[in-house]
Design a protein around this motif. Structure first.
Motif, PDB file in Angstrom:
ATOM      1  N   UNK A  29     -65.024-116.698 100.616  1.00  0.00           N
ATOM      2  CA  UNK A  29     -65.063-115.888 100.489  1.00  0.00           C
ATOM      3  C   UNK A  29     -63.343-115.154 100.709  1.00  0.00           C
ATOM      4  N   UNK A  30     -63.100-116.539 101.839  1.00  0.00           N
ATOM      5  CA  UNK A  30     -62.151-115.641 102.761  1.00  0.00           C
ATOM      6  C   UNK A  30     -60.520-117.035 101.571  1.00  0.00           C
ATOM      7  N   UNK A  31     -60.880-117.580 101.102  1.00  0.00           N
ATOM      8  CA  UNK A  31     -59.307-118.739 100.215  1.00  0.00           C
ATOM      9  C   UNK A  31     -59.787-116.979  99.308  1.00  0.00           C
ATOM     10  N   UNK A  32     -60.572-116.917  98.882  1.00  0.00           N
ATOM     11  CA  UNK A  32     -60.494-116.025  97.548  1.00  0.00           C
ATOM     12  C   UNK A  32     -60.055-114.592  97.718  1.00  0.00           C
ATOM     13  N   UNK A  33     -60.035-113.702  99.236  1.00  0.00           N
ATOM     14  CA  UNK A  33     -59.638-112.951  99.304  1.00  0.00           C
ATOM     15  C   UNK A  33     -58.107-113.422  99.686  1.00  0.00           C
ATOM     16  N   UNK A  34     -57.894-114.435 100.068  1.00  0.00           N
ATOM     17  CA  UNK A  34     -56.134-114.794 100.348  1.00  0.00           C
ATOM     18  C   UNK A  34     -55.543-115.399  99.102  1.00  0.00           C
ATOM     19  N   UNK A  35     -56.126-115.872  98.131  1.00  0.00           N
ATOM     20  CA  UNK A  35     -55.186-116.067  97.127  1.00  0.00           C
ATOM     21  C   UNK A  35     -55.169-115.514  96.051  1.00  0.00           C
ATOM     22  N   UNK A  37     -54.421-112.000  96.391  1.00  0.00           N
ATOM     23  CA  UNK A  37     -53.400-110.659  95.852  1.00  0.00           C
ATOM     24  C   UNK A  37     -53.006-110.742  95.383  1.00  0.00           C
ATOM     25  N   UNK A  38     -52.162-108.891  94.355  1.00  0.00           N
ATOM     26  CA  UNK A  38     -51.374-109.043  93.808  1.00  0.00           C
ATOM     27  C   UNK A  38     -50.004-108.910  94.714  1.00  0.00           C
ATOM     28  N   UNK A  39     -49.110-109.651  94.058  1.00  0.00           N
ATOM     29  CA  UNK A  39     -47.893-109.344  94.664  1.00  0.00           C
ATOM     30  C   UNK A  39     -47.399-107.814  94.452  1.00  0.00           C
ATOM     31  N   UNK A  40     -46.627-108.367  95.740  1.00  0.00           N
ATOM     32  CA  UNK A  40     -46.153-106.454  95.843  1.00  0.00           C
ATOM     33  C   UNK A  40     -44.780-106.281  95.056  1.00  0.00           C
TER      34      UNK A  40
END
Length: 103
Positions: A29-35, A37-40
């Motif tokens: 879950x943590x890995x997917x949440x951090x990887x 993300x849409x680019x700013x």
């Protein structure tokens, strides 16, 4: 029956498998949440005539931001004013415990 058996029982092994599974699921879950993300991206419109990072484009972005902040401040000021007007009689609604004439 031999009382000196060595090794793990089925229950102990099951507890270890469950713990490893929970740690793995949390890591997933943590890995997917951090990887994922849409680019700013920059939300402010940029003048195509001005090169990126130039003083002109930065000034335009700053002016746009200031206009947005001013409109937000105006909205909050109106909200605060209307809230204050609706609660001006709050002191008289507490049963006369506050009396300005006694000051």
């Amino acid at each position: 029956m031999n009382k000196h058996l060595k090794g793990f029982s089925v229950v102990e092994l099951l507890v270890i498998v469950v713990i490893v599974g929970l740690v793995g699921a949390g890591g997933y879950v943590v890995y997917n949440r951090n990887h994922n993300k849409k680019p700013v991206t920059l939300n402010a419109p940029v003048n195509n005539n001005a090169p990126a990072g130039s003083t002109q484009s930065i000034d335009e972005i700053t002016a746009n931001d200031q206009n947005e902040e001013d409109s937000i401040d105006a909205q909050h000021a109106n909200t605060d004013q209307s809230a204050a007007q609706s609660t001006n009689g709050a002191a008289s609604n507490i049963g006369g415990a506050y009396d300005e004439s006694s000051l």
